[in-house]
Design a protein around this motif. Structure first.
Motif, PDB file in Angstrom:
ATOM      1  N   ASP A  12      20.758  44.690  10.501  1.00  0.00           N
ATOM      2  CA  ASP A  12      20.437  46.344  12.499  1.00  0.00           C
ATOM      3  C   ASP A  12      19.840  45.149  13.057  1.00  0.00           C
ATOM      4  O   ASP A  12      19.829  44.925  14.097  1.00  0.00           O
ATOM      5  CB  ASP A  12      20.164  47.080  11.625  1.00  0.00           C
ATOM      6  N   LEU A  13      18.833  44.198  12.406  1.00  0.00           N
ATOM      7  CA  LEU A  13      17.841  43.662  13.463  1.00  0.00           C
ATOM      8  C   LEU A  13      18.346  42.110  13.804  1.00  0.00           C
ATOM      9  O   LEU A  13      18.846  42.930  15.927  1.00  0.00           O
ATOM     10  CB  LEU A  13      16.875  42.650  12.460  1.00  0.00           C
ATOM     11  N   MET A  16      20.651  44.041  17.310  1.00  0.00           N
ATOM     12  CA  MET A  16      19.534  44.894  18.028  1.00  0.00           C
ATOM     13  C   MET A  16      19.110  43.414  18.604  1.00  0.00           C
ATOM     14  O   MET A  16      19.564  43.574  20.426  1.00  0.00           O
ATOM     15  CB  MET A  16      18.333  45.405  17.575  1.00  0.00           C
ATOM     16  N   LEU A  17      19.324  42.611  18.237  1.00  0.00           N
ATOM     17  CA  LEU A  17      18.744  41.284  19.027  1.00  0.00           C
ATOM     18  C   LEU A  17      20.471  41.125  19.710  1.00  0.00           C
ATOM     19  O   LEU A  17      19.613  39.875  21.251  1.00  0.00           O
ATOM     20  CB  LEU A  17      18.698  39.877  17.901  1.00  0.00           C
ATOM     21  N   ILE A  19      22.194  42.663  21.724  1.00  0.00           N
ATOM     22  CA  ILE A  19      22.205  43.741  22.527  1.00  0.00           C
ATOM     23  C   ILE A  19      20.955  43.383  23.239  1.00  0.00           C
ATOM     24  O   ILE A  19      21.389  43.263  24.566  1.00  0.00           O
ATOM     25  CB  ILE A  19      22.001  45.256  22.102  1.00  0.00           C
ATOM     26  N   VAL A  20      19.892  43.105  23.101  1.00  0.00           N
ATOM     27  CA  VAL A  20      18.611  43.119  23.617  1.00  0.00           C
ATOM     28  C   VAL A  20      19.215  41.245  24.481  1.00  0.00           C
ATOM     29  O   VAL A  20      19.121  41.408  26.024  1.00  0.00           O
ATOM     30  CB  VAL A  20      17.387  42.470  23.059  1.00  0.00           C
ATOM     31  N   PRO A 102       6.423  41.873  14.110  1.00  0.00           N
ATOM     32  CA  PRO A 102       7.570  42.692  15.088  1.00  0.00           C
ATOM     33  C   PRO A 102       7.125  41.913  16.236  1.00  0.00           C
ATOM     34  O   PRO A 102       5.887  42.524  16.703  1.00  0.00           O
ATOM     35  CB  PRO A 102       7.360  43.910  14.909  1.00  0.00           C
ATOM     36  N   PHE A 103       7.991  41.389  17.047  1.00  0.00           N
ATOM     37  CA  PHE A 103       7.704  40.529  18.554  1.00  0.00           C
ATOM     38  C   PHE A 103       7.736  41.907  19.499  1.00  0.00           C
ATOM     39  O   PHE A 103       8.695  42.532  19.457  1.00  0.00           O
ATOM     40  CB  PHE A 103       8.266  39.308  18.712  1.00  0.00           C
ATOM     41  N   ASP A 104       7.500  41.738  20.820  1.00  0.00           N
ATOM     42  CA  ASP A 104       7.680  41.997  21.867  1.00  0.00           C
ATOM     43  C   ASP A 104       8.682  41.509  21.835  1.00  0.00           C
ATOM     44  O   ASP A 104       9.427  40.318  22.630  1.00  0.00           O
ATOM     45  CB  ASP A 104       6.729  41.894  22.714  1.00  0.00           C
ATOM     46  N   PRO A 105      10.388  42.165  22.618  1.00  0.00           N
ATOM     47  CA  PRO A 105      11.285  41.682  22.889  1.00  0.00           C
ATOM     48  C   PRO A 105      11.378  40.565  24.170  1.00  0.00           C
ATOM     49  O   PRO A 105      11.664  39.971  24.694  1.00  0.00           O
ATOM     50  CB  PRO A 105      12.318  42.984  23.138  1.00  0.00           C
TER      51      PRO A 105
ATOM     52  N   ARG B 286       8.000  44.934   8.585  1.00  0.00           N
ATOM     53  CA  ARG B 286       7.835  44.067   9.671  1.00  0.00           C
ATOM     54  C   ARG B 286       9.487  44.149  10.379  1.00  0.00           C
ATOM     55  O   ARG B 286       9.511  44.380  11.435  1.00  0.00           O
ATOM     56  CB  ARG B 286       7.472  42.731   9.944  1.00  0.00           C
ATOM     57  N   THR B 290      10.581  45.319  13.647  1.00  0.00           N
ATOM     58  CA  THR B 290      11.324  45.316  14.580  1.00  0.00           C
ATOM     59  C   THR B 290      12.439  45.508  15.757  1.00  0.00           C
ATOM     60  O   THR B 290      11.825  45.408  16.976  1.00  0.00           O
ATOM     61  CB  THR B 290      11.982  43.760  14.458  1.00  0.00           C
ATOM     62  N   THR B 291      12.882  45.959  14.650  1.00  0.00           N
ATOM     63  CA  THR B 291      14.562  46.732  15.234  1.00  0.00           C
ATOM     64  C   THR B 291      14.033  47.726  16.045  1.00  0.00           C
ATOM     65  O   THR B 291      14.772  48.509  16.944  1.00  0.00           O
ATOM     66  CB  THR B 291      15.310  47.030  14.244  1.00  0.00           C
ATOM     67  N   ARG B 293      11.166  48.809  17.136  1.00  0.00           N
ATOM     68  CA  ARG B 293      10.374  48.211  18.602  1.00  0.00           C
ATOM     69  C   ARG B 293      11.165  48.278  19.745  1.00  0.00           C
ATOM     70  O   ARG B 293      11.248  47.923  21.370  1.00  0.00           O
ATOM     71  CB  ARG B 293       9.567  47.094  18.235  1.00  0.00           C
ATOM     72  N   MET B 294      12.953  47.169  19.362  1.00  0.00           N
ATOM     73  CA  MET B 294      13.720  46.992  20.569  1.00  0.00           C
ATOM     74  C   MET B 294      14.416  47.694  21.170  1.00  0.00           C
ATOM     75  O   MET B 294      14.826  47.976  22.368  1.00  0.00           O
ATOM     76  CB  MET B 294      14.541  45.695  20.148  1.00  0.00           C
ATOM     77  N   GLN B 297      12.965  49.653  23.446  1.00  0.00           N
ATOM     78  CA  GLN B 297      12.442  49.621  23.836  1.00  0.00           C
ATOM     79  C   GLN B 297      13.537  49.455  24.911  1.00  0.00           C
ATOM     80  O   GLN B 297      13.431  49.431  26.356  1.00  0.00           O
ATOM     81  CB  GLN B 297      11.662  47.760  24.173  1.00  0.00           C
TER      82      GLN B 297
END
Lengths: 228, 508
Positions: A12-13, A16-17, A19-20, A102-105, B286, B290-291, B293-294, B297
């Motif tokens: 999922d992450l 999402m990455l 997509i961003v 969690p980082f800010d995209p 975390r 992260t997911t 949060r993205m 946004q």
């Protein structure tokens, strides 16, 4: 188009990455296992690698070392733990930067941009620091006629110091100039990279002559032409 | 080699051995001298008894010898006396050594005679003793020192009798017995006594020393093992021999060590489990965060295309995710403190620069609401910059939250070994009685009041833990509607401690 390789076992992450980053105008290649990275890396030749630390097959730190064996591609580690050991292990394996989840995209994209940016050739293309010559056109470091191989980040770090020979850079200043951070982030990044850089360019890393430490403040460039 | 005094103070073996040696020396000395005086008195008495008998018989014989002679003049007398003096009688043990003859004072001048055998100095026989001999009819004796004209001398007994020659007068007659033999014997006995005494003392001393050493060894072993246990070498045990009281000490000691080791390893395991759990929770939470949060946004970025209620929801989603994130970070930090897994990463930094940067970070806007008063020169300190920055960020954010439109004063002041950073606001303040509660987790100064910023309620508690890690302190002063003053004081150098505070928390 710029190709980013995203290595993360969390589907999922990773999606999402994808997509961003696609939204930010990059081409994205998703990899979910550590041991799948090298074959794909050789085939795709990405412009930047986003690398998770905890990976099945082969962990991120090992992957990082393998990539560094024959590539200077920018590597940004993604870590779920802010613990020192993880971060330092990643940086010592050759990663240029790391982001703690969690980082800010938006910040991730900003930092990737800094890592991807080509150094703009300036009028003053020949810089000197300590007994090193920096050729900004050829993008190389020469000591006594010998070329020393550096990653792009290490090159940028050295150029930043050499451009303003008299100035003492705080680590925060280096973070914002070289890594594109705003202040008050983790300065360990700077320490580790300065150490790595010294081990490559200093004759005796215990007694640095190219990058000097100013106690309590930060770092500055050694006097050009000074003998070692 | 340790000094004897120190050895005495610190070692039971030396102390006991020393005491016993001194005591036995005194005892042996007393016994020895008693024995010596008894023996010497006995030997002397025996000699005296024989000497008196001998002298009396010699006197009698001489008296008879004199009675047979006729004395017309001095020459005849002198001849007889010289004869007597020339051949001292060798009776019994051939003990009589010398003979001396003195005429009484009142005798006719022509019969006056004083003389002694060999070259004996006549003054060897004291005047006092001669007077006593003259007066008495009984045999007299005295212990004396013989002197010869050639300078030799020796101890002796002088036995005195009076001789009477009819028609001539009275003479003192002394027979002298040497004590040289007896003195030699006594000297020999004395030597043996000394030797025996010294040998006994040495024997007692050495025996005590080795017995004590043997007794003390297990105790020393216990002390050494205990010391090792203290330094963390928990596997060490005492050696046990036999089944006596010492062995039972060893058994108890080892049992204690085993139970100690078990307790410690249990606690260590708990702490490791806790750290593992914290680390796992961290990782597991975390990644999805992260997911989320993205995703939020991405949604937030296209909120203009949504209906107003959905758009507002996207905004709330973003801000609450941020709050959740900082809460997670703070919680993890707190549990790291609870597991005692927090580690200092010390660097030398200029605290003035650090404070300036923190102010810029917390309050980046142009209108200056924070006034900084700091020394012009750098203040170098050995600290973990990440933690100190976090403390200062916390104190300043707090002050901004409660300043109620008034400026904030930040002050840095140093002494030789300490540095203080004071943050003073003139806003809502707090009840001074709540001072202690401020640092409690999730405590809020006014629970009914709306929160102005996204503080997690853990900030001051973490700041205090961070300060403690540096051997530092946070002092607080505050009063309702007059503001608050928070002062962080830390030692400048790693491993130091606070002895004085450059700034104290008070009204100003």
């Amino acid at each position: 188009m710029t190709l980013i390789m995203v290595v993360d076992d969390d589907q999922d992450l990773a999606e999402m990455l994808g997509i961003v980053l696609t939204g930010a105008g990059y081409e994205v290649d998703l990899v979910s296992r550590g041991d799948e990275v090298m074959p794909l890396f050789a085939a795709q030749n990405p412009d930047l690698v986003l690398l998770d630390v905890m990976l099945p097959g082969l962990n991120g730190v090992e992957v990082c070392k393998l990539i560094r064996e024959n590539s200077m591609v920018p590597i940004v580690m993604l870590s779920a733990k802010g613990d020192k050991q993880d971060v330092v292990a990643g940086l010592e394996a050759g990663a240029d930067d790391y982001m703690v989840k969690p980082f800010d995209p938006a910040e991730l994209v900003a930092r990737m941009k800094v890592r991807l940016r080509r150094s703009i050739t300036e009028v003053n293309s020949e810089l000197a620091i300590g007994n090193l010559k920096i050729d900004q056109i050829e993008h190389s470091i020469i000591r006594d006629g010998q070329v020393i191989a550096l990653t792009r980040l290490e090159f940028d770090l050295l150029v930043a110091l050499a451009k303003e020979p008299g100035r003492v850079f705080t680590r925060e200043a280096l973070l914002s100039e070289v890594w594109g951070y705003r202040p008050a982030t983790d300065t360990r990044l700077v320490n580790v990279h300065i150490q790595r850089l010294r081990s490559k360019i200093e004759v005796n890393p215990e007694e640095p002559k190219v990058i000097l430490t100013v106690r309590g403040v930060g770092y500055k460039a050694g006097v050009p032409g000074s003998s070692q | 080699m340790r000094s004897p005094f120190k050895a005495w103070k610190s070692s039971l073996v030396y102390r006991v051995t020393g005491t016993i040696v001194v005591l036995s020396m005194i005892l042996i000395g007393l016994l020895g001298s008693a024995l010596y005086s008894r023996v010497s008195a006995g030997i002397f008495d025996e000699k005296l008894k024989l000497s008196i008998l001998d002298a009396q018989s010699t006197a009698r014989n001489t008296q008879i010898q004199l009675s047979y002679s006729k004395y017309r003049d001095k020459a005849a007398l002198t001849f007889v006396f010289s004869d007597i003096l020339a051949l001292p009688p060798k009776t019994y043990e051939s003990a009589a050594k010398e003979i001396a003859v003195f005429s009484f004072e009142n005798i006719n001048k022509m019969f006056r005679f004083n003389g002694a055998s060999n070259s004996l100095d006549l003054k060897s026989i004291s005047k006092k003793f001669r007077e006593e001999t003259q007066k008495s009819k009984e045999t007299q004796w005295e212990r004396t020192k013989l002197r010869y004209l050639d300078g030799k001398s020796e101890s002796a007994i002088v036995v005195g009798n009076n001789l009477v020659i009819s028609g001539v007068g009275k003479y003192e007659f002394y027979v002298i017995f040497s004590l040289a033999q007896q003195e030699r014997t006594m000297a020999l006995i004395l030597n043996y006594l000394w030797l025996t005494g010294i040998a006994l003392t040495l024997l007692i001393g050495l025996t005590t020393f080795f017995v004590m050493r043997r007794l003390i060894a297990p105790i020393q072993d216990a002390a050494r093992v205990a010391e090792e246990l203290t330094t963390g070498n928990l596997d060490l045990r005492m050696d046990i021999h036999g089944e006596d009281e010492i062995a039972s000490l060893g058994y108890s000691f080892n049992e204690m060590a085993v139970s100690l080791q078990q307790q410690i390893s249990r606690l260590e395991n708990l702490s490791k489990l806790q750290q593992r759990f914290v680390s796992d929770v961290s990782h597991e939470l975390r990644t999805p965060l992260t997911t989320i949060r993205m995703a939020s946004q991405v949604i937030y970025a296209s909120r203009e295309n949504f209906e107003p209620t959905v758009a507002r929801s996207a905004e709330l989603l973003i801000s609450q995710i941020e709050r959740f994130e900082s809460l997670l970070t703070d919680l993890l930090e707190v549990s790291r403190f609870d597991a005692q897994a927090a580690i200092l990463e010390i660097e030398a930094i200029d605290i003035v620069i650090l404070v300036k940067e923190t102010i810029d970070y917390v309050h980046p806007s142009q209108d200056r609401i924070i006034n900084l008063k700091a020394p012009n020169s750098p203040v170098l300190v050995d600290v973990d910059p990440r933690r100190i920055k976090r403390i200062i960020r916390n104190l300043i954010s707090n002050a901004i939250d409660h300043r109620e439109g008034k400026d904030i004063d930040v002050r840095i002041s140093e002494t030789e070994n300490e540095v203080s950073i004071g943050v003073r606001d003139y806003g809502s303040g707090f009840n001074f009685s709540d001072k202690k509660l401020l640092f409690e987790r999730f405590w809020r100064a006014d629970s009914s009041r709306a929160r102005t910023t996204g503080g997690t309620g853990l900030g001051l508690s973490i700041a205090l833990e961070d300060a403690k890690l540096h051997q530092g302190e946070i002092d607080v002063w505050g009063e309702r509607d007059k503001g608050a003053h928070f002062v962080l004081t830390i030692p400048k150098f790693a491993g130091g401690s606070i002895e004085s505070k450059p700034i104290t928390a008070q009204l100003n």
